[in-house]
Each structure stands twice: as structure tokens, then as C-alpha cells.
Enzyme design. Structure first.
Site, PDB file in Angstrom:
ATOM      1  N   ASN A 162       0.853  -1.174   0.000  1.00  0.00           N
ATOM      2  CA  ASN A 162       0.000   0.000   0.000  1.00  0.00           C
ATOM      3  C   ASN A 162       0.901   1.239   0.000  1.00  0.00           C
ATOM      4  OD1 ASN A 162      -1.431   2.255   1.076  1.00  0.00           O
ATOM      5  ND2 ASN A 162      -3.074   0.874   1.689  1.00  0.00           N
ATOM      6  N   HIS A 165       0.962   6.155   1.891  1.00  0.00           N
ATOM      7  CA  HIS A 165       1.725   7.096   2.723  1.00  0.00           C
ATOM      8  C   HIS A 165       2.822   7.825   1.964  1.00  0.00           C
ATOM      9  CE1 HIS A 165      -0.794   6.297   5.968  1.00  0.00           C
ATOM     10  NE2 HIS A 165      -0.458   5.033   6.066  1.00  0.00           N
ATOM     11  N   HIS A 198      -5.688   3.553  -1.588  1.00  0.00           N
ATOM     12  CA  HIS A 198      -7.028   3.851  -1.060  1.00  0.00           C
ATOM     13  C   HIS A 198      -7.429   5.243  -1.542  1.00  0.00           C
ATOM     14  CE1 HIS A 198      -9.728   3.982   2.810  1.00  0.00           C
ATOM     15  NE2 HIS A 198     -10.394   4.315   1.722  1.00  0.00           N
ATOM     16  N   ARG A 200      -9.616   7.867  -0.977  1.00  0.00           N
ATOM     17  CA  ARG A 200     -10.590   8.284   0.037  1.00  0.00           C
ATOM     18  C   ARG A 200     -11.478   9.392  -0.495  1.00  0.00           C
ATOM     19  NH1 ARG A 200     -10.436   7.513   5.500  1.00  0.00           N
ATOM     20  NH2 ARG A 200      -9.040   5.853   6.178  1.00  0.00           N
ATOM     21  N   ARG A 204      -7.349  12.628   1.036  1.00  0.00           N
ATOM     22  CA  ARG A 204      -6.287  13.110   1.925  1.00  0.00           C
ATOM     23  C   ARG A 204      -4.893  12.671   1.453  1.00  0.00           C
ATOM     24  NH1 ARG A 204      -7.485   9.706   7.356  1.00  0.00           N
ATOM     25  NH2 ARG A 204      -9.522  10.614   7.022  1.00  0.00           N
ATOM     26  N   GLU A 225      -8.527   0.262  -2.996  1.00  0.00           N
ATOM     27  CA  GLU A 225      -9.256   0.208  -1.728  1.00  0.00           C
ATOM     28  C   GLU A 225     -10.219   1.385  -1.713  1.00  0.00           C
ATOM     29  OE1 GLU A 225      -6.502  -0.215   1.545  1.00  0.00           O
ATOM     30  OE2 GLU A 225      -8.020   0.654   2.873  1.00  0.00           O
ATOM     31  N   THR A 256      -8.099   3.192   8.366  1.00  0.00           N
ATOM     32  CA  THR A 256      -9.287   2.341   8.463  1.00  0.00           C
ATOM     33  C   THR A 256      -9.291   1.663   9.834  1.00  0.00           C
ATOM     34  OG1 THR A 256      -8.879   1.905   6.138  1.00  0.00           O
ATOM     35  CG2 THR A 256     -10.568   0.581   7.197  1.00  0.00           C
ATOM     36  N   GLU A 306     -10.516  -9.784   3.039  1.00  0.00           N
ATOM     37  CA  GLU A 306      -9.220  -9.431   3.637  1.00  0.00           C
ATOM     38  C   GLU A 306      -9.453  -9.374   5.137  1.00  0.00           C
ATOM     39  OE1 GLU A 306      -7.075  -5.962   2.137  1.00  0.00           O
ATOM     40  OE2 GLU A 306      -6.124  -5.738   4.104  1.00  0.00           O
ATOM     41  N   HIS A 346      -3.331  -4.965   7.680  1.00  0.00           N
ATOM     42  CA  HIS A 346      -3.517  -3.822   8.573  1.00  0.00           C
ATOM     43  C   HIS A 346      -2.646  -3.956   9.800  1.00  0.00           C
ATOM     44  CE1 HIS A 346      -5.059  -0.172  10.197  1.00  0.00           C
ATOM     45  NE2 HIS A 346      -5.766  -0.001   9.106  1.00  0.00           N
TER      46      HIS A 346
HETATM   47  N1  PXP Z   1      -5.568  -3.330   4.355  1.00  0.00           N
HETATM   48  C1  PXP Z   1      -6.520  -2.374   4.467  1.00  0.00           C
HETATM   49  C2  PXP Z   1      -7.921  -2.727   4.123  1.00  0.00           C
HETATM   50  C3  PXP Z   1      -6.187  -1.075   4.889  1.00  0.00           C
HETATM   51  O1  PXP Z   1      -7.140  -0.130   5.030  1.00  0.00           O
HETATM   52  C4  PXP Z   1      -4.834  -0.770   5.153  1.00  0.00           C
HETATM   53  C5  PXP Z   1      -4.460   0.634   5.542  1.00  0.00           C
HETATM   54  O2  PXP Z   1      -4.605   1.501   4.494  1.00  0.00           O
HETATM   55  C6  PXP Z   1      -3.885  -1.791   5.012  1.00  0.00           C
HETATM   56  C7  PXP Z   1      -4.284  -3.077   4.628  1.00  0.00           C
HETATM   57  C8  PXP Z   1      -2.436  -1.563   5.274  1.00  0.00           C
HETATM   58  O3  PXP Z   1      -2.289  -1.288   6.619  1.00  0.00           O
HETATM   59  P1  PXP Z   1      -0.890  -0.734   7.155  1.00  0.00           P
HETATM   60  O4  PXP Z   1      -0.653   0.561   6.474  1.00  0.00           O
HETATM   61  O5  PXP Z   1      -1.102  -0.637   8.618  1.00  0.00           O
HETATM   62  O6  PXP Z   1       0.129  -1.783   6.768  1.00  0.00           O
END
Ligand code: PXP
Length: 398
Positions: A162, A165, A198, A200, A204, A225, A256, A306, A346
Site C-alpha cells: 500500500n 503514505h 485507497h 478516500r 487526503r 481500496e 481504516t 481481507e 492492517h
Molecule cells: N488493508 C486495508 C484494508 C487497509 O485499510 C490498510 C491501511 O490503508 C492496510 C491493509 C495496510 O495497513 P498498514 O498501512 O497498517 O500496513
């Protein structure tokens, strides 16, 4: 050991965990002491297997499995080719689904039985030869299937990254750097099996421009996402990512927070899944490790779930972490057994990922924050490779 598992055009493949079937086929070859041989497994529909059944066996109608040993009808010049092939196993997924219902088995267990049956035919067993042969073959099937339950896994868990960030840092100054598109390319080159972003509602971090460029540039798999809201659904339908993951979305949250309450929102989510399915986009639902949510996800036609790993990662003590891990393992097994493909994610980091990656019901992990945070110190390429080492080592040892 080369196992080629492929799907023919009309075969309904999206509910099948090919990694798991490949791993089981590999274990069967090892149990039969033919792991140096190649094997081809082809999954087809009833129409195609009916044609093959008629053409090669002069029998009408569909059947569940056909086996064609490599030696049968092979061009004699192939004897010079330095490959060792057992042959082809062809399975009708339509028939396997019907039989799974009839025998109250999961589709994957039925497919495993059919691969076992087909493999024994390739190795010379034949239940049609005599009653004694039928008993011999059945006994061997039982023996192999019970050994399979205790065999080790060889296929790798996938790592999807992901890159939200990276966009968070860019948005902090409102400019163009760092670019999540460049980050996605670095992740892929380091070995990631997919990119997750994601989009949003409040934009953001990831922007509309990002997903459009990523759609063009991601070579592995783009997983979008998103919350199931009207505007974003429209964008997803136009974008056609390789899959979407539906998550609950709240404006006030930092990230999330929990899984979707699928059971309480069945009608709305089923409608979204239906729209995505019509556009050829498989849907994953982000859920807590909770049997009620997993069953609801299956009932409304999700392809994937997931499983939320947040409570396991954030546990305040090792005792609680162990309990959360056991819950995730049990729920992944339950989801897998009812025919869902299972991802997890997550909060996973360099300490908590290995145990989850070792669960062979889980195909893919979605990880963001920990990798991007480490990248600030060691570079993104190295941060991805460090995580991949953990994931691959854990799935090798499981
Ligand atoms: N899976 C989902 C559904 C998420 O919302 C996120 C966070 O954006 C992640 C995985 C990845 O989580 P993390 O950034 O804590 O590794």
C-alpha cells in the site's frame, strides 16, 4: 518440480485459490516420489470437458476429471527432449462445484480429490480394470489425502504494498513529490506482487490522477481500496482496477479502523459487488476475523475477504496476541473452506508479519505503513526486500 495450473477461457476461476491447489499438487507429487516430473493441470468448464470426453473416450456428456499420460500418443521425437512430464489432468470446475455441494465438501477439497484421482491414473492406477484395481486405487487415494493434511507448504504468500503514505508525504506540502506512481514501480521491481491504494472520499493522500496513472503503469495487480460510496464506485467502474477492496470509511479516522459490518449492510454491499462483477472487477471485503462477517461476505458473492490483522498487531500482551492470532487462523480457515479467497492486512510490521504469512489459507498480505516508515531510513527498495524475505521465509517453513 514444475506444476502448470491454468484456467481455460470460460472456466469460472475467480473463486479458486490456485496457490493452494499448486501446493497440494506439489505435495502429492512428493508423496508419490515423482517430484522431479512436470505436471499440467487444466481447469475447464462442462462444455469443454464434454467435448474432450466425446473426442478421446467416445463418451457423451461432462465428466469430472480426465487424465492424459504424457507418453500416450506422444511424438517419438519427444523422447529426446530432456524433460520429464507425467501428463495432463483436466478438471471440469462446473462438475467439481456440483460434486462439492453433493458431498458437502469445500470446492478446494473436491478439486484436491480430483487432482489426486487424476494423478493416480497418470501413474498407472485404473479403477475400471478390475474390482481389485478399484480397491487398490481407492486405498491409495485415501492414503495420499490423509498424508496431504500433514504435508508442508511450498508456495509463497504474496506481498502487496500500500503506497498511500508516499502520497501522504506529498500532500503535506501540496506539491508533486514524492510520487506514489514512482513508489509503486520501485515496489514492483523489488518483488511486490501487487500495489494497493485507497482513494478516500476526502482525497487526503491518493488523488484521482494517481489512480489513473497507476492503472497504466502497474504491471502486477492494482487493488483499489475504497468506501462503497456512489462517487468512488463510479470512478472504480470507469478505472477498472484488477480488483477492489471495500472498506468502511470515516472522515475523522486516521486510518481504516475496523472491518466492514457486512452482516448489517448485506443489501448495499451485494449491490456494489453486483455492479463490480458486471464490470469484471473482483471484490474483496475487509472484515474483522469474525465468523458472522465471513459467512455474510460469502453469501453476498464476494470473491475475497481481507482479514483485519489490527487487533493481533496492536495486542497489549503476548497472551492477547496469541489469542488474536488463533482467531485469525481459525477465521482464515473458515473463509477458505467456504470458498472465499483470503487476504490479510492492517498494522503488520517486521515483527508481526511472519506468523500470518505462514498460514497457508492466506494468499496475500497487504502492508503499507511499516514498509514506508522503514523506507525513510533504508530506502524503499530495501524496505520491500526486507519484508519479502520475512514473508517468503515464513511461507517456506510453514
Ligand atoms: N488493508 C486495508 C484494508 C487497509 O485499510 C490498510 C491501511 O490503508 C492496510 C491493509 C495496510 O495497513 P498498514 O498501512 O497498517 O500496513
Amino acid at each position: 518440480m514444475l506444476i502448470d495450473l491454468s484456467f481455460h477461457a470460460n472456466c469460472p476461476d475467480c473463486r479458486i485459490n490456485s496457490r493452494l491447489l499448486q501446493r497440494r499438487a506439489g505435495a502429492l507429487l512428493r508423496e508419490c516420489r515423482v517430484s522431479g516430473y512436470g505436471l499440467s493441470i487444466l481447469l475447464v468448464d462442462d462444455q469443454e470437458i464434454s467435448w474432450l470426453n466425446d473426442h478421446y473416450r467416445h463418451k457423451s456428456g461432462p465428466t469430472n476429471v480426465l487424465s492424459f499420460p504424457f507418453a500416450d500418443g506422444a511424438d517419438s521425437s519427444l523422447a529426446l527432449v530432456p524433460v520429464k512430464e507425467l501428463g495432463d489432468i483436466i478438471i471440469s470446475v462446473d462438475t467439481a462445484c456440483r460434486e462439492a455441494n453433493e458431498y458437502k465438501q469445500s470446492l478446494h477439497d473436491r478439486l484436491t480429490w480430483l487432482i489426486t484421482h487424476g494423478l493416480l491414473h497418470l501413474l498407472g492406477y485404473d479403477h475400471e480394470r478390475s474390482e481389485a484395481d478399484a480397491i487398490l486405487m481407492q486405498d491409495k487415494e485415501q492414503e495420499l489425502l490423509s498424508r496431504l493434511q500433514h504435508s508442508r507448504s511450498t508456495a509463497m504468500t504474496h506481498l502487496a504494498i500500500n503506497v498511500d503514505h508516499i502520497a501522504t508525504i506529498r500532500q503535506a506540502r501540496g506539491g508533486v513529490e514524492p510520487d506514489p506512481v514512482a513508489a509503486a514501480a520501485i515496489c514492483e521491481m523489488a518483488g511486490a506482487a501487487g500495489i494497493v491504494v485507497h482513494l478516500r472520499e476526502d482525497r487526503r493522500h491518493i488523488q484521482d490522477r494517481d489512480i489513473m496513472v497507476l492503472r497504466e503503469t502497474v504491471k502486477t495487480k492494482l487493488n483499489l481500496e475504497m468506501g462503497a460510496n456512489k462517487e468512488i464506485i463510479g470512478i472504480a467502474l470507469a478505472l477498472k482496477p484488477d480488483m477492489v477492496t471495500l472498506v468502511p470509511e470515516k472522515r475523522q479516522e486516521l486510518t481504516t479502523e475496523g472491518g466492514l459490518d457486512v452482516a448489517a449492510q448485506k443489501k448495499m454491499l451485494a449491490k456494489t459487488i453486483d455492479k463490480m462483477s458486471k464490470a469484471g472487477i473482483p471484490v474483496s471485503l475487509f472484515v474483522d476475523p469474525d465468523s458472522r462477517q465471513i459467512k455474510a461476505a460469502q453469501e453476498i458473492g464476494a470473491t475475497f475477504v481481507e482479514i483485519h490483522t489490527g487487533r493481533y498487531c496492536d495486542a497489549a500482551s503476548e497472551k492477547i496476541r496469541e489469542q488474536e492470532f488463533q482467531t485469525i487462523a481459525a477465521m482464515a480457515e473458515e473463509a477458505y473452506q467456504i470458498g472465499l479467497r483470503v487476504y490479510a492486512g492492517h498494522g503488520l510490521n517486521y515483527q508481526t508479519t511472519a506468523r500470518i504469512a505462514a498460514l497457508d489459507t492466506i494468499e496475500e498480505l497487504s502492508i503499507g505503513h511499516a514498509i514506508i516508515a522503514r523506507a525513510a531510513f533504508v530506502g524503499l527498495d530495501q524496505a520491500v526486500r526486507d519484508m519479502l524475505d520475512i514473508v517468503q521465509e515464513a511461507s517456506r517453513l510453514s
